[in-house]
Scaffold this motif. Structure first.
Motif, PDB file in Angstrom:
ATOM      1  N   MET A  61      31.105  42.760  34.579  1.00 40.33           N
ATOM      2  CA  MET A  61      30.052  43.567  33.981  1.00 40.33           C
ATOM      3  C   MET A  61      29.110  42.700  33.143  1.00 40.33           C
ATOM      4  SD  MET A  61      30.355  46.746  31.293  1.00 40.33           S
ATOM      5  CE  MET A  61      30.922  45.640  30.000  1.00 40.33           C
ATOM      6  N   VAL A  62      29.672  41.843  32.289  1.00 43.10           N
ATOM      7  CA  VAL A  62      28.840  40.991  31.438  1.00 43.10           C
ATOM      8  C   VAL A  62      28.025  40.023  32.295  1.00 43.10           C
ATOM      9  CG1 VAL A  62      28.877  39.202  29.643  1.00 43.10           C
ATOM     10  CG2 VAL A  62      30.335  41.220  29.428  1.00 43.10           C
ATOM     11  N   LYS A  63      28.626  39.476  33.321  1.00 43.53           N
ATOM     12  CA  LYS A  63      27.914  38.579  34.243  1.00 43.53           C
ATOM     13  C   LYS A  63      26.739  39.311  34.895  1.00 43.53           C
ATOM     14  CE  LYS A  63      28.790  35.489  38.124  1.00 43.53           C
ATOM     15  NZ  LYS A  63      29.816  34.988  39.061  1.00 43.53           N
ATOM     16  N   PRO A  90      47.602  31.305  26.815  1.00 42.42           N
ATOM     17  CA  PRO A  90      46.761  30.611  27.818  1.00 42.42           C
ATOM     18  C   PRO A  90      45.791  31.563  28.535  1.00 42.42           C
ATOM     19  CG  PRO A  90      49.034  29.863  27.994  1.00 42.42           C
ATOM     20  CD  PRO A  90      49.028  31.056  27.062  1.00 42.42           C
ATOM     21  N   GLY A  91      46.247  32.789  28.821  1.00 43.65           N
ATOM     22  CA  GLY A  91      45.373  33.768  29.468  1.00 43.65           C
ATOM     23  C   GLY A  91      44.237  34.212  28.567  1.00 43.65           C
ATOM     24  N   ILE A  92      44.539  34.424  27.280  1.00 48.98           N
ATOM     25  CA  ILE A  92      43.507  34.800  26.312  1.00 48.98           C
ATOM     26  C   ILE A  92      42.485  33.676  26.181  1.00 48.98           C
ATOM     27  CG2 ILE A  92      43.058  35.321  23.877  1.00 48.98           C
ATOM     28  CD1 ILE A  92      45.893  36.680  23.877  1.00 48.98           C
ATOM     29  N   SER A 115      37.133  31.507  27.326  1.00 48.79           N
ATOM     30  CA  SER A 115      36.335  30.414  27.905  1.00 48.79           C
ATOM     31  C   SER A 115      35.376  30.913  28.976  1.00 48.79           C
ATOM     32  CB  SER A 115      37.245  29.344  28.499  1.00 48.79           C
ATOM     33  OG  SER A 115      37.936  28.665  27.489  1.00 48.79           O
ATOM     34  N   ARG A 116      35.852  31.793  29.847  1.00 45.29           N
ATOM     35  CA  ARG A 116      34.953  32.250  30.918  1.00 45.29           C
ATOM     36  C   ARG A 116      33.853  33.154  30.374  1.00 45.29           C
ATOM     37  NH1 ARG A 116      38.163  36.534  34.843  1.00 45.29           N
ATOM     38  NH2 ARG A 116      38.749  38.002  33.221  1.00 45.29           N
ATOM     39  N   LEU A 117      34.166  33.929  29.330  1.00 42.87           N
ATOM     40  CA  LEU A 117      33.123  34.767  28.728  1.00 42.87           C
ATOM     41  C   LEU A 117      32.074  33.913  28.021  1.00 42.87           C
ATOM     42  CD1 LEU A 117      35.362  37.661  27.389  1.00 42.87           C
ATOM     43  CD2 LEU A 117      33.599  37.871  29.166  1.00 42.87           C
ATOM     44  N   THR A 118      32.518  32.933  27.245  1.00 39.65           N
ATOM     45  CA  THR A 118      31.545  32.090  26.538  1.00 39.65           C
ATOM     46  C   THR A 118      30.730  31.254  27.518  1.00 39.65           C
ATOM     47  OG1 THR A 118      33.208  30.374  26.097  1.00 39.65           O
ATOM     48  CG2 THR A 118      32.842  32.031  24.378  1.00 39.65           C
ATOM     49  N   ALA A 119      31.286  30.946  28.676  1.00 40.19           N
ATOM     50  CA  ALA A 119      30.530  30.214  29.706  1.00 40.19           C
ATOM     51  C   ALA A 119      29.352  31.041  30.220  1.00 40.19           C
ATOM     52  CB  ALA A 119      31.447  29.808  30.852  1.00 40.19           C
ATOM     53  N   LEU A 120      29.424  32.359  30.056  1.00 44.01           N
ATOM     54  CA  LEU A 120      28.303  33.227  30.434  1.00 44.01           C
ATOM     55  C   LEU A 120      27.202  33.215  29.368  1.00 44.01           C
ATOM     56  CD1 LEU A 120      30.194  36.375  31.802  1.00 44.01           C
ATOM     57  CD2 LEU A 120      29.067  34.557  33.131  1.00 44.01           C
TER      58      LEU A 120
END
Length: 91
Positions: free
Chosen positions: A42-44, A70-72, A77-82
């Motif tokens: 959704m954010v992407k 590790p999952g958190i 990381s993937r959210l901040t990469a957006l």
């Protein structure tokens, strides 16, 4: 016309105050799971469509014993990469 209610609310909020930081806040999407995948998608999509969103709030209503650190970390990381901020909004 916007199909997603959240995107409409974010656009309306941005119109009301263009300087406000706008966050999508959710529980149970802290680690890597179907819910966090849906939030990420959704954010992407919001970013691709120009929907104003500055961050995601993770409520963290989980016990330390059940926390998938590790999952958190991977999810953050993937959210901040957006290009969005991630805030811990509860505990």
């Amino acid at each position: 016309m916007e199909r997603n209610t959240s995107s409409r609310f974010l656009r309306w909020a941005h119109e009301a105050d263009p300087h406000a930081l706008l966050f999508y806040n959710e529980a149970e999407g802290e680690g890597l799971n179907r819910k966090s995948d849906a939030i990420y998608t959704m954010v992407k999509d919001f970013k691709r469509l120009g929907v104003p969103i500055d961050g995601v709030g993770l409520q963290m209503h989980i016990s330390l014993a059940d926390a998938d650190i590790p999952g958190i970390a991977a999810n953050i990381s993937r959210l901040t990469a957006l290009g969005v901020q991630v805030h811990i909004t509860g505990a």
